[in-house]
Each structure stands twice: as structure tokens, then as C-alpha cells.
Scaffold this motif. Structure first.
Motif, PDB file in Angstrom:
ATOM      1  N   ALA A  31      62.277  53.831  60.856  1.00 35.44           N
ATOM      2  CA  ALA A  31      62.937  54.755  61.777  1.00 35.44           C
ATOM      3  C   ALA A  31      61.961  55.829  62.245  1.00 35.44           C
ATOM      4  O   ALA A  31      60.832  55.912  61.774  1.00 35.44           O
ATOM      5  CB  ALA A  31      64.136  55.399  61.074  1.00 35.44           C
ATOM      6  N   SER A  32      62.415  56.645  63.160  1.00 33.63           N
ATOM      7  CA  SER A  32      61.648  57.809  63.584  1.00 33.63           C
ATOM      8  C   SER A  32      61.780  58.899  62.518  1.00 33.63           C
ATOM      9  O   SER A  32      62.769  58.921  61.781  1.00 33.63           O
ATOM     10  CB  SER A  32      62.168  58.328  64.917  1.00 33.63           C
ATOM     11  OG  SER A  32      61.886  57.394  65.942  1.00 33.63           O
ATOM     12  N   PRO A  33      60.797  59.786  62.423  1.00 34.96           N
ATOM     13  CA  PRO A  33      59.632  59.884  63.290  1.00 34.96           C
ATOM     14  C   PRO A  33      58.515  58.942  62.865  1.00 34.96           C
ATOM     15  O   PRO A  33      58.441  58.520  61.714  1.00 34.96           O
ATOM     16  CB  PRO A  33      59.200  61.344  63.107  1.00 34.96           C
ATOM     17  CG  PRO A  33      59.602  61.667  61.701  1.00 34.96           C
ATOM     18  CD  PRO A  33      60.872  60.907  61.467  1.00 34.96           C
ATOM     19  N   GLY A  34      57.647  58.672  63.820  1.00 33.29           N
ATOM     20  CA  GLY A  34      56.422  57.945  63.526  1.00 33.29           C
ATOM     21  C   GLY A  34      55.285  58.932  63.335  1.00 33.29           C
ATOM     22  O   GLY A  34      55.494  60.148  63.382  1.00 33.29           O
ATOM     23  N   SER A  36      52.105  61.325  63.894  1.00 35.41           N
ATOM     24  CA  SER A  36      51.602  62.178  64.977  1.00 35.41           C
ATOM     25  C   SER A  36      50.294  61.578  65.487  1.00 35.41           C
ATOM     26  O   SER A  36      49.690  60.721  64.826  1.00 35.41           O
ATOM     27  CB  SER A  36      51.352  63.590  64.452  1.00 35.41           C
ATOM     28  OG  SER A  36      50.237  63.576  63.554  1.00 35.41           O
ATOM     29  N   GLU A  65      53.020  52.428  71.721  1.00 36.28           N
ATOM     30  CA  GLU A  65      53.917  53.537  71.388  1.00 36.28           C
ATOM     31  C   GLU A  65      54.652  53.972  72.644  1.00 36.28           C
ATOM     32  O   GLU A  65      54.273  53.616  73.757  1.00 36.28           O
ATOM     33  CB  GLU A  65      53.139  54.694  70.766  1.00 36.28           C
ATOM     34  CG  GLU A  65      52.031  55.247  71.631  1.00 36.28           C
ATOM     35  CD  GLU A  65      51.156  56.258  70.908  1.00 36.28           C
ATOM     36  OE1 GLU A  65      51.589  56.811  69.886  1.00 36.28           O
ATOM     37  OE2 GLU A  65      50.031  56.492  71.373  1.00 36.28           O
ATOM     38  N   SER A 100      59.684  47.315  69.756  1.00 35.68           N
ATOM     39  CA  SER A 100      60.314  48.635  69.839  1.00 35.68           C
ATOM     40  C   SER A 100      61.258  48.912  68.678  1.00 35.68           C
ATOM     41  O   SER A 100      62.060  49.826  68.724  1.00 35.68           O
ATOM     42  CB  SER A 100      61.049  48.791  71.179  1.00 35.68           C
ATOM     43  OG  SER A 100      62.010  47.774  71.345  1.00 35.68           O
ATOM     44  N   PRO A 103      58.825  53.097  65.498  1.00 33.92           N
ATOM     45  CA  PRO A 103      58.291  54.083  66.441  1.00 33.92           C
ATOM     46  C   PRO A 103      56.886  53.757  66.947  1.00 33.92           C
ATOM     47  O   PRO A 103      56.507  54.181  68.029  1.00 33.92           O
ATOM     48  CB  PRO A 103      58.260  55.379  65.624  1.00 33.92           C
ATOM     49  CG  PRO A 103      59.200  55.175  64.490  1.00 33.92           C
ATOM     50  CD  PRO A 103      59.200  53.700  64.216  1.00 33.92           C
ATOM     51  N   LEU A 104      56.131  53.000  66.160  1.00 39.74           N
ATOM     52  CA  LEU A 104      54.739  52.722  66.506  1.00 39.74           C
ATOM     53  C   LEU A 104      54.375  51.329  66.029  1.00 39.74           C
ATOM     54  O   LEU A 104      54.776  50.917  64.937  1.00 39.74           O
ATOM     55  CB  LEU A 104      53.828  53.751  65.819  1.00 39.74           C
ATOM     56  CG  LEU A 104      52.326  53.516  65.903  1.00 39.74           C
ATOM     57  CD1 LEU A 104      51.820  53.811  67.310  1.00 39.74           C
ATOM     58  CD2 LEU A 104      51.603  54.383  64.882  1.00 39.74           C
ATOM     59  N   TYR A 143      54.396  57.343  55.378  1.00 43.24           N
ATOM     60  CA  TYR A 143      55.127  56.437  56.255  1.00 43.24           C
ATOM     61  C   TYR A 143      55.252  55.066  55.586  1.00 43.24           C
ATOM     62  O   TYR A 143      54.700  54.828  54.522  1.00 43.24           O
ATOM     63  CB  TYR A 143      54.409  56.309  57.607  1.00 43.24           C
ATOM     64  CG  TYR A 143      54.374  57.608  58.357  1.00 43.24           C
ATOM     65  CD1 TYR A 143      55.466  58.046  59.085  1.00 43.24           C
ATOM     66  CD2 TYR A 143      53.251  58.437  58.292  1.00 43.24           C
ATOM     67  CE1 TYR A 143      55.451  59.268  59.744  1.00 43.24           C
ATOM     68  CE2 TYR A 143      53.222  59.656  58.945  1.00 43.24           C
ATOM     69  CZ  TYR A 143      54.328  60.069  59.669  1.00 43.24           C
ATOM     70  OH  TYR A 143      54.312  61.281  60.310  1.00 43.24           O
ATOM     71  N   GLY A 177      56.637  53.448  60.655  1.00 44.50           N
ATOM     72  CA  GLY A 177      57.662  54.466  60.877  1.00 44.50           C
ATOM     73  C   GLY A 177      58.035  55.131  59.571  1.00 44.50           C
ATOM     74  O   GLY A 177      57.367  54.964  58.549  1.00 44.50           O
ATOM     75  N   THR A 178      59.114  55.864  59.618  1.00 43.66           N
ATOM     76  CA  THR A 178      59.651  56.515  58.431  1.00 43.66           C
ATOM     77  C   THR A 178      60.671  55.577  57.800  1.00 43.66           C
ATOM     78  O   THR A 178      61.486  54.974  58.508  1.00 43.66           O
ATOM     79  CB  THR A 178      60.314  57.849  58.804  1.00 43.66           C
ATOM     80  OG1 THR A 178      59.304  58.699  59.369  1.00 43.66           O
ATOM     81  CG2 THR A 178      60.935  58.525  57.600  1.00 43.66           C
TER      82      THR A 178
END
Length: 198
Positions: A31-34, A36, A65, A100, A103-104, A143, A177-178
Motif C-alpha cells: 500500500a501507500s506510501p511508497g 520518497s 511511478e 499499479s 506505489p512503485l 518498506y 510499498g508499505t
């Protein structure tokens, strides 16, 4: 024990804990967040620190991304629809979301090729090592990462649409992702089943 020894022991314990706790989560649990931009740069710098006979850097990274994940998904879905005209809209939509779900996504691309001294196999393995360090770096930064290769990684049309040259291959697509929920560890092989002594 002096301060240097204490620091070395603490570092070793942290490194071993990291190695022992890395898991590949289910893709839908990312999940988000990915990461930075700075975290991603750190992950990629770590992933590039692999054994590399001849210093060839026979691999590179492609970052998917933001909306680029959707554009890549459109390319994957188009090839799938061409090959499966009977597929309904829901089935094509699954292909459209391949990149998709997290997140990344980082594509680790092998550009291994003939060399006068360095076997192509060694170059390919260097790229696989880059995948391994990438998933470990993601874990170290808090992550979760899953290394996948699905059908589109092997299809020359999708590889071209995703920016690969004819001589390049995906070693893996690392989804980062998280972690959305805790993951159970899978059974690991007993050392007695996989270790022999010569």
C-alpha cells in the motif's frame, strides 16, 4: 568491549535481523506510501553495489511511478488484448493494473551480452544480485518489496513498449510499498535438505 566493538556487534545483529526477517508479501498487500525520491535513490545506489566481474554494470533500472504505471499498464493490456480477443473487459483490466498495484515498481533490466572475458551467465547473475539487494534495501528502509516476473516480462512486444532494447531482458519487476497487513512466513527448506559437504 570498546565502543568500536559495541558498534560492530550492534551493526551485525541489525544486519542479521534484516536478513532473517525479509519476506515477499502478496502483491495486493503493498500500500501507500511508497519510498520518497531520496529513499528510492538510496535503494538504487545499494542495489548497484553487487558483484560485477569486469565492472560492466550489465544491468540498469527502469522506475515506474505515478501515472507512468498506468501508461505501462495500457501497453501491457494492449498486447494481452491482441493475443486474447475473447477476453472480456474485466480480464483486460487485470492486465492494465499489473504495474499499479504497488506505489512503485522498479524494473531490473539485464543487458548481459557476449564478452571476450566475462561469461554472459555471470553478467545475468549480477543483475539478479541487484534485484536481491533492492528488495533488502527496501526492507531496511521500512518498506516491503515483491520481486515478480510475469508473462509480459518475457514478451518482446511489451519489453519494447516498456523501453527495453532488443538485447535487454527483465530480470525482475520489484514492487515496493508499505506493508498493508502482517505476512506469515512461508516454510523454508531444512538445511539438512539443501547442504552437503564435499
Amino acid at each position: 568491549m570498546n565502543d568500536m566493538s559495541n558498534a560492530k556487534t550492534a551493526s551485525r545483529i541489525d544486519a542479521l535481523t534484516l536478513l532473517k526477517t525479509r519476506k515477499s508479501p502478496k502483491i495486493f498487500d503493498l500500500a501507500s506510501p511508497g519510498p520518497s525520491p531520496a529513499e528510492l535513490a538510496e535503494m538504487l545506489a545499494i542495489a548497484s553495489r553487487v558483484p560485477d566481474h569486469g565492472k560492466l554494470a550489465p544491468w540498469r533500472f527502469v522506475v515506474f511511478e505515478g501515472e507512468a504505471r498506468e501508461r505501462a499498464g495500457e501497453a501491457i493490456a494492449a498486447v494481452f488484448a491482441q493475443d486474447h480477443p475473447e477476453a472480456d473487459a474485466d480480464r483486460v483490466a487485470i492486465e492494465r493494473t499489473r504495474l499499479s498495484r504497488a506505489p512503485l515498481v522498479v524494473g531490473v533490466v539485464s543487458r548481459a551480452g557476449p564478452h571476450v572475458k566475462i561469461p554472459e551467465w555471470e553478467q545475468t547473475l549480477s543483475g539478479a544480485a541487484a534485484c536481491t539487494l533492492l528488495v533488502l534495501a527496501a526492507h531496511a528502509l521500512g518498506y516491503a518489496a515483491t520481486w515478480l516476473t510475469e508473462w509480459y516480462a518475457y514478451d518482446p512486444r511489451t519489453r519494447a513498449a516498456l523501453g527495453l532494447a532488443e538485447n535487454e531482458r527483465f530480470i525482475g519487476l520489484v514492487h515496493i510499498g508499505t506493508l498493508g497487513r502482517p505476512q506469515e512466513d512461508r516454510p523454508r527448506p531444512a538445511l539438512s535438505d539443501i547442504v552437503t559437504r564435499f
